[in-house]
Motif scaffolding. Structure first.
Motif, PDB file in Angstrom:
ATOM      1  N   LEU A   1      22.692  48.353  -0.616  1.00 41.74           N
ATOM      2  CA  LEU A   1      23.000  49.854  -1.116  1.00 41.74           C
ATOM      3  C   LEU A   1      22.929  50.000  -2.624  1.00 41.74           C
ATOM      4  N   ASP A   2      22.209  50.866  -3.017  1.00 37.01           N
ATOM      5  CA  ASP A   2      22.296  51.428  -4.321  1.00 37.01           C
ATOM      6  C   ASP A   2      22.674  52.773  -4.562  1.00 37.01           C
ATOM      7  N   ALA A   3      22.357  53.483  -5.767  1.00 34.54           N
ATOM      8  CA  ALA A   3      22.521  54.633  -6.061  1.00 34.54           C
ATOM      9  C   ALA A   3      21.713  55.514  -5.279  1.00 34.54           C
ATOM     10  N   ASN A   4      20.554  55.200  -4.961  1.00 42.03           N
ATOM     11  CA  ASN A   4      19.399  55.804  -4.027  1.00 42.03           C
ATOM     12  C   ASN A   4      19.892  55.664  -2.762  1.00 42.03           C
ATOM     13  N   GLY A   5      20.941  54.877  -2.128  1.00 39.75           N
ATOM     14  CA  GLY A   5      21.471  55.099  -0.615  1.00 39.75           C
ATOM     15  C   GLY A   5      20.946  53.713  -0.148  1.00 39.75           C
ATOM     16  N   LEU A   6      20.794  53.572   1.345  1.00 43.72           N
ATOM     17  CA  LEU A   6      20.427  52.389   1.829  1.00 43.72           C
ATOM     18  C   LEU A   6      19.222  51.806   1.564  1.00 43.72           C
ATOM     19  N   ARG A   7      19.066  50.733   1.324  1.00 45.91           N
ATOM     20  CA  ARG A   7      17.866  49.890   1.190  1.00 45.91           C
ATOM     21  C   ARG A   7      17.427  49.192   2.552  1.00 45.91           C
ATOM     22  N   LEU A   8      16.542  49.893   3.225  1.00 44.80           N
ATOM     23  CA  LEU A   8      16.466  49.246   4.635  1.00 44.80           C
ATOM     24  C   LEU A   8      15.755  47.884   4.785  1.00 44.80           C
ATOM     25  N   LYS A   9      14.741  47.810   3.761  1.00 46.83           N
ATOM     26  CA  LYS A   9      14.164  46.404   3.930  1.00 46.83           C
ATOM     27  C   LYS A   9      15.266  45.380   3.414  1.00 46.83           C
ATOM     28  N   ASN A  10      16.102  45.651   2.628  1.00 48.05           N
ATOM     29  CA  ASN A  10      16.967  44.478   1.939  1.00 48.05           C
ATOM     30  C   ASN A  10      18.135  44.166   3.380  1.00 48.05           C
ATOM     31  N   VAL A  11      18.462  45.363   3.904  1.00 47.14           N
ATOM     32  CA  VAL A  11      19.252  45.170   4.948  1.00 47.14           C
ATOM     33  C   VAL A  11      18.626  44.488   6.305  1.00 47.14           C
ATOM     34  N   SER A  12      17.411  44.898   6.469  1.00 52.06           N
ATOM     35  CA  SER A  12      16.872  44.115   7.493  1.00 52.06           C
ATOM     36  C   SER A  12      16.637  42.701   7.295  1.00 52.06           C
ATOM     37  N   PHE A  13      16.522  42.465   6.145  1.00 53.75           N
ATOM     38  CA  PHE A  13      16.440  40.857   5.875  1.00 53.75           C
ATOM     39  C   PHE A  13      17.949  40.257   6.141  1.00 53.75           C
ATOM     40  N   MET A  14      18.814  41.000   5.565  1.00 53.50           N
ATOM     41  CA  MET A  14      20.172  40.293   5.877  1.00 53.50           C
ATOM     42  C   MET A  14      20.535  40.250   7.165  1.00 53.50           C
ATOM     43  N   ILE A  15      20.307  41.194   8.028  1.00 54.57           N
ATOM     44  CA  ILE A  15      20.566  41.155   9.469  1.00 54.57           C
ATOM     45  C   ILE A  15      19.597  40.256  10.240  1.00 54.57           C
ATOM     46  N   THR A  16      18.367  40.246  10.020  1.00 54.90           N
ATOM     47  CA  THR A  16      17.699  39.117  10.564  1.00 54.90           C
ATOM     48  C   THR A  16      18.205  37.623  10.219  1.00 54.90           C
ATOM     49  N   GLY A  17      18.422  37.321   8.998  1.00 59.14           N
ATOM     50  CA  GLY A  17      18.957  36.295   8.558  1.00 59.14           C
ATOM     51  C   GLY A  17      20.305  35.860   9.294  1.00 59.14           C
ATOM     52  N   LEU A  18      21.160  36.785   9.354  1.00 53.34           N
ATOM     53  CA  LEU A  18      22.493  36.667   9.892  1.00 53.34           C
ATOM     54  C   LEU A  18      22.436  36.238  11.523  1.00 53.34           C
ATOM     55  N   LEU A  19      21.480  36.951  12.061  1.00 53.74           N
ATOM     56  CA  LEU A  19      21.206  36.759  13.678  1.00 53.74           C
ATOM     57  C   LEU A  19      20.740  35.283  13.919  1.00 53.74           C
ATOM     58  N   ILE A  20      19.794  35.025  12.974  1.00 53.69           N
ATOM     59  CA  ILE A  20      19.146  33.770  13.065  1.00 53.69           C
ATOM     60  C   ILE A  20      20.123  32.724  13.151  1.00 53.69           C
ATOM     61  N   MET A  21      21.013  32.724  12.101  1.00 49.83           N
ATOM     62  CA  MET A  21      22.127  31.908  11.974  1.00 49.83           C
ATOM     63  C   MET A  21      23.085  31.627  12.861  1.00 49.83           C
ATOM     64  N   PHE A  22      23.496  33.034  13.116  1.00 45.06           N
ATOM     65  CA  PHE A  22      24.545  33.276  14.344  1.00 45.06           C
ATOM     66  C   PHE A  22      23.916  32.430  15.819  1.00 45.06           C
ATOM     67  N   ILE A  23      22.665  32.876  16.075  1.00 40.34           N
ATOM     68  CA  ILE A  23      22.250  32.380  17.402  1.00 40.34           C
ATOM     69  C   ILE A  23      22.147  30.901  17.563  1.00 40.34           C
ATOM     70  N   HIS A  24      21.732  30.316  16.471  1.00 36.39           N
ATOM     71  CA  HIS A  24      21.495  28.955  16.440  1.00 36.39           C
ATOM     72  C   HIS A  24      22.861  27.978  16.376  1.00 36.39           C
ATOM     73  N   TYR A  25      23.945  28.656  15.586  1.00 37.45           N
ATOM     74  CA  TYR A  25      24.964  28.166  15.626  1.00 37.45           C
ATOM     75  C   TYR A  25      25.824  28.253  16.761  1.00 37.45           C
ATOM     76  N   PHE A  26      25.725  29.327  17.510  1.00 36.14           N
ATOM     77  CA  PHE A  26      26.272  29.600  18.614  1.00 36.14           C
ATOM     78  C   PHE A  26      25.789  28.718  19.740  1.00 36.14           C
ATOM     79  N   VAL A  27      24.533  28.077  19.768  1.00 36.13           N
ATOM     80  CA  VAL A  27      23.961  27.168  20.834  1.00 36.13           C
ATOM     81  C   VAL A  27      24.550  25.918  20.438  1.00 36.13           C
ATOM     82  N   ILE A  28      24.681  25.721  19.295  1.00 34.40           N
ATOM     83  CA  ILE A  28      25.613  24.214  18.454  1.00 34.40           C
ATOM     84  C   ILE A  28      26.931  24.207  19.268  1.00 34.40           C
ATOM     85  N   LEU A  29      27.655  25.451  18.875  1.00 34.70           N
ATOM     86  CA  LEU A  29      28.986  25.508  19.509  1.00 34.70           C
ATOM     87  C   LEU A  29      29.205  25.284  20.984  1.00 34.70           C
ATOM     88  N   TYR A  30      28.430  26.164  21.605  1.00 35.55           N
ATOM     89  CA  TYR A  30      28.369  26.443  23.041  1.00 35.55           C
ATOM     90  C   TYR A  30      28.120  24.938  23.907  1.00 35.55           C
TER      91      TYR A  30
END
Length: 337
Positions: A185-214
């Motif tokens: 987020l910057d002065a012009n508002g939400l930066r969708l591309k950057n947010v999309s990357f962060m969400i994608t990265g977090l989901l990938i990490m969460f899914i595989h780490y969940f498999v490891i824990l499960y």
């Protein structure tokens, strides 16, 4: 620049340890180990090879990160690759191999989970199907690397926010640095591309780490019943493989997840708490580079066959060391008398 110099030295140490430990593990697995065979043998060799590539590429990419308020700048301070575009590609590939390692750890956990609790299903990992499981990590890695490259390329807004800081603390013109910029987020508002990357990265990490824990928790809960159905020899090796996986679950947590989590979290902390943040977080990447040697050394230490082979090799080496001339002459005198 002290933190970067510290990171650079640590990275080189990590590569040296990775090359020595992983190459030794591959050698032992190929020529001396009998109880690690079939699909799991191929997985061990594949994983250790990826670790060597990852550590070597880290020296080339020389990745670093800077958190400044709600901005993340992921960049390279490589001084001998003159093309910014090429250096950006190397940074992306290094980030992709990071995801390959995380994804393949989850594949290993799932495979051991199936071997222990559903042994009849192991046929789904044999033959040509092995290539599918070994190729799978490239899918999330490609998604992660692709979103990083296409969604986080530098733009005028990001450069304007970071150029003064970079000039003051790194003594460099931001235009001269191969970089990616992530600002949710910057002065012009939400930066969708950057947010999309962060969400994608977090989901990938969460899914595989969940498999490891499960898989790890399920194996821990059912290991006694599963081992009772096996021979004593198989029980011993399966327990060792399970202990190795437990260590392999601690490894990604300490060396892969925890170092990266603060980098992604700081923009939101700065944004929602309305506090200024300025941290050279790139030194955390040096911890990432220590994962491959940690994983290989712990695996060889836990699995008794590796320990036995290493011990025998060391004893053989000691016994083949020639005696010093002084000791030899003394022995001849004694024999003569």
């Amino acid at each position: 620049m002290l933190s970067y110099q510290f990171s650079s030295v640590f990275t080189k140490i990590g590569f040296l340890l990775t090359f020595m430990s992983n190459f030794f593990l591959i050698y032992l697995t190929l020529f001396h180990i009998k109880n690690v065979f079939g699909t799991y043998r191929r997985m061990v060799i594949y994983f250790t090879t990826v670790g060597i590539i990852f550590a070597g590429l880290e020296i080339v990419a020389r990745p670093f990160a800077q958190n400044y308020n709600q901005h993340i700048m992921y960049f390279s301070l490589n001084e001998w690759i003159k093309s910014q575009e090429l250096c950006q590609v190397v940074l992306v590939i290094w980030a992709g191999i990071y995801i390959i390692i995380v994804a393949f750890i989850s594949v290993q956990f799932y495979y051991r989970y199936v071997c222990l609790l559903f042994p009849k299903r192991t046929k789904n990992f044999d033959g040509w199907k092995t290539m599918i499981w070994m190729g799978y990590p490239f899918l999330p890695a490609s998604i992660y690397a692709g979103t990083l490259y296409f969604f986080c390329l530098p733009d005028e807004n990001g450069d304007e926010s970071l150029k003064d800081y970079v000039l003051e603390h790194y003594h460099l013109d931001i235009k001269d640095i191969p970089r990616f910029e992530i600002t949710p987020l910057d002065a012009n508002g939400l930066r969708l591309k950057n947010v999309s990357f962060m969400i994608t990265g977090l989901l990938i990490m969460f899914i595989h780490y969940f498999v490891i824990l499960y898989c790890g928790l399920r194996m821990n809960h059912n290991i006694c019943d599963a081992l009772n159905k096996m021979s004593q020899g198989q029980q011993k090796i399966q327990r060792q493989f399970f202990r190795a996986l437990v260590i392999q679950s601690l490894g990604p947590t300490i060396f892969l997840i925890l170092p990266v989590a603060p980098i992604f979290a700081m923009p939101f902390v700065s944004l929602y708490l309305d506090i200024a943040i300025s941290v050279k977080t790139g030194w955390l990447y040096s911890l990432v580079g220590l994962f491959p040697p940690f994983d290989s050394i712990s695996f060889m230490w836990i699995v008794s066959e590796y320990r036995r082979v290493i011990k025998n090799k060391l004893l053989l080496l000691i016994n083949t060391i020639p005696e010093s001339p002084r000791n030899t002459s003394q022995m001849k005198v004694i024999d003569k008398n």
